[in-house]
Design a protein around this motif. Structure first.
Motif, short mmCIF file in Angstrom:
data_model
loop_
_atom_site.label_atom_id
_atom_site.label_comp_id
_atom_site.label_asym_id
_atom_site.label_seq_id
_atom_site.Cartn_x
_atom_site.Cartn_y
_atom_site.Cartn_z
N PHE A 188 97.76 2.72 -10.77
CA PHE A 188 96.74 3.19 -11.64
C PHE A 188 95.63 2.76 -10.87
O PHE A 188 94.79 2.39 -12.26
CB PHE A 188 97.04 2.92 -12.63
N ARG A 189 95.12 2.87 -9.75
CA ARG A 189 93.83 2.81 -9.19
C ARG A 189 93.00 1.29 -9.72
O ARG A 189 92.12 0.79 -9.60
CB ARG A 189 92.53 3.86 -9.98
N LEU A 190 94.32 0.61 -10.02
CA LEU A 190 92.61 -1.07 -10.23
C LEU A 190 93.80 -1.64 -8.99
O LEU A 190 94.35 -2.89 -9.66
CB LEU A 190 93.89 -1.88 -11.49
N HIS A 191 92.33 -1.17 -8.10
CA HIS A 191 93.05 -2.20 -6.78
C HIS A 191 92.09 -3.60 -6.43
O HIS A 191 91.19 -3.41 -7.54
CB HIS A 191 92.27 -0.71 -6.10
N ASP A 192 93.03 -4.10 -5.97
CA ASP A 192 92.66 -5.76 -5.88
C ASP A 192 90.43 -4.84 -4.40
O ASP A 192 91.09 -4.36 -3.23
CB ASP A 192 93.35 -6.06 -4.82
N ARG A 193 90.26 -6.51 -4.47
CA ARG A 193 88.62 -6.02 -3.49
C ARG A 193 88.24 -7.17 -3.87
O ARG A 193 88.07 -7.46 -5.11
CB ARG A 193 87.46 -4.75 -3.97
N ILE A 194 87.98 -7.74 -2.44
CA ILE A 194 87.48 -8.88 -2.09
C ILE A 194 85.86 -8.70 -1.24
O ILE A 194 86.79 -7.48 -0.45
CB ILE A 194 88.21 -10.18 -1.65
N VAL A 195 85.27 -9.07 -1.32
CA VAL A 195 84.16 -9.48 -0.41
C VAL A 195 83.64 -10.37 -0.26
O VAL A 195 83.33 -11.09 -0.43
CB VAL A 195 83.29 -8.61 -0.79
N PHE A 196 83.33 -10.65 1.51
CA PHE A 196 83.07 -12.18 1.91
C PHE A 196 81.42 -11.20 2.00
O PHE A 196 81.27 -10.62 3.27
CB PHE A 196 83.62 -12.34 3.44
N SER A 197 80.70 -12.37 2.12
CA SER A 197 79.21 -11.67 2.19
C SER A 197 78.02 -13.13 3.14
O SER A 197 78.61 -14.57 2.60
CB SER A 197 78.40 -11.26 1.34
N ARG A 198 77.83 -12.73 3.36
CA ARG A 198 76.26 -13.62 4.26
C ARG A 198 75.28 -13.72 4.40
O ARG A 198 74.93 -13.02 5.28
CB ARG A 198 77.05 -14.78 5.20
N PRO A 199 74.24 -14.55 4.36
CA PRO A 199 72.97 -13.75 4.37
C PRO A 199 72.34 -13.51 6.26
O PRO A 199 72.18 -12.57 6.41
CB PRO A 199 72.04 -14.92 4.35
N SER A 200 72.84 -14.13 6.70
CA SER A 200 73.19 -13.76 8.51
C SER A 200 74.38 -14.41 9.51
O SER A 200 75.26 -15.10 8.16
CB SER A 200 71.60 -14.93 8.66
N ALA A 201 74.91 -14.10 10.73
CA ALA A 201 75.83 -14.25 11.07
C ALA A 201 75.93 -15.55 11.42
O ALA A 201 76.56 -15.91 12.04
CB ALA A 201 75.42 -13.55 12.22
N GLU A 202 74.79 -16.56 11.25
CA GLU A 202 75.10 -17.72 11.52
C GLU A 202 74.84 -18.83 10.25
O GLU A 202 75.82 -19.48 10.12
CB GLU A 202 73.50 -18.19 12.07
N ASP A 203 75.40 -18.10 8.74
CA ASP A 203 75.54 -18.31 7.90
C ASP A 203 76.58 -18.81 7.62
O ASP A 203 78.40 -18.03 7.66
CB ASP A 203 74.85 -18.26 6.51
N ALA A 204 77.73 -19.64 6.33
CA ALA A 204 78.41 -19.53 5.46
C ALA A 204 79.10 -18.72 4.55
O ALA A 204 78.04 -18.31 4.27
CB ALA A 204 78.71 -20.83 4.86
N TRP A 205 80.14 -18.08 5.05
CA TRP A 205 81.11 -17.16 4.04
C TRP A 205 80.55 -17.69 1.87
O TRP A 205 80.60 -18.76 2.40
CB TRP A 205 82.45 -16.61 3.80
N GLU A 206 80.20 -16.34 1.56
CA GLU A 206 80.63 -16.46 0.16
C GLU A 206 81.37 -15.52 -0.37
O GLU A 206 81.92 -14.34 0.22
CB GLU A 206 79.19 -16.63 -0.94
N LYS A 207 82.15 -15.82 -1.12
CA LYS A 207 83.27 -14.72 -1.32
C LYS A 207 83.17 -14.34 -2.70
O LYS A 207 83.32 -14.84 -4.24
CB LYS A 207 84.87 -15.27 -1.64
N THR A 208 83.82 -13.09 -3.02
CA THR A 208 83.62 -12.52 -4.56
C THR A 208 84.45 -11.26 -4.98
O THR A 208 84.78 -10.77 -3.90
CB THR A 208 81.65 -11.82 -4.42
N ARG A 209 85.25 -11.08 -5.53
CA ARG A 209 85.95 -10.84 -6.42
C ARG A 209 85.34 -9.37 -7.24
O ARG A 209 84.55 -9.87 -7.92
CB ARG A 209 87.14 -10.98 -7.34
N LEU A 210 86.20 -7.96 -6.47
CA LEU A 210 84.69 -6.94 -7.39
C LEU A 210 85.92 -6.16 -7.47
O LEU A 210 87.50 -5.83 -8.09
CB LEU A 210 84.81 -6.24 -5.98
#
Length: 212
Positions: A188-210
């Motif tokens: 029913f298009r209720l897909h699972d999505r998460i995104v890992f993001s960080r300001p730069s390639a040297e920074d730690a990851w943050e995770k967000t569910r979308l």
């Protein structure tokens, strides 16, 4: 193997993949699943770049390396994508594995691999592919098939004996991800999505569910 079976074996690769703490291990798990289920080129990825006029460009290439810094592919630096990356060293990737109903999106700056890395990978290529890297003026006008075949014949004769060296215009690029999004199809298009993001390639990851 069904999705449900894989979910039982490895929770990070399916319904509970949102529990992953960083993207590289999760991507490696998904790629391993794709290597077991995709009929052709599980390492195929769409590469998007931007030209000097700011117009997006996209094409399919093959992932040839994955390490703690990022995603690696190889190409002719005089090709369209090579020139675009020289002008604007940023890129996006999309992996879509239809058999698994999964997708991964990657965005980030791009760096050229070292000569040692490029030499090592070039040495593993089939000899005819090595010759093709010299013979093909990638992305430039070709007057006819015969011209390409003649260039291949000339290059083959030049390197009839011994190893084929890596052309100076042929190397690899590494996308240093600052965003990696994982998508898994659900009913029913209720897909699972998460995104890992960080300001730069040297920074730690943050995770967000979308939202899907």
């Amino acid at each position: 193997m069904s999705d449900s079976a894989m979910e039982t074996q490895n929770p990070l690769t399916s319904g509970d993949f949102t529990a992953a703490g960083e993207p590289f291990r999760l991507f490696s798990e998904w790629l391993a699943d794709a290597e077991r289920s995709e009929p052709n080129d599980p390492n195929a990825m769409m590469l998007a770049t931007v030209d000097a006029d700011g117009l997006p460009d996209a094409r399919m290439v093959l992932l040839k390396g994955l390490d703690a810094r990022g995603f690696v592919f190889f190409t002719n630096t005089e090709s369209n994508k090579g020139r675009e990356l020289a002008t604007n060293p940023k890129a996006a990737l999309v992996f879509h594995w239809k058999s698994l109903r999964r997708q991964v999106r990657v965005r980030g700056p791009v760096e050229q691999v070292t000569d040692a890395e490029a030499d090592a990978y070039f040495a593993t290529r089939p000899r005819l592919s090595q010759i093709g890297a010299w013979a093909s003026q990638q992305s430039r006008p070709l007057e006819g098939r015969f011209a390409l075949e003649a260039a291949v014949a000339t290059t083959t004769a030049r390197y009839a004996i011994g190893t084929v060296p890596r052309p100076p215009h042929w190397t690899g690029f590494r996308i240093l991800p600052v965003a990696v999004e994982f998508w898994h199809d659900r009913p029913f298009r209720l897909h699972d999505r998460i995104v890992f993001s960080r300001p730069s390639a040297e920074d730690a990851w943050e995770k967000t569910r979308l939202y899907p």
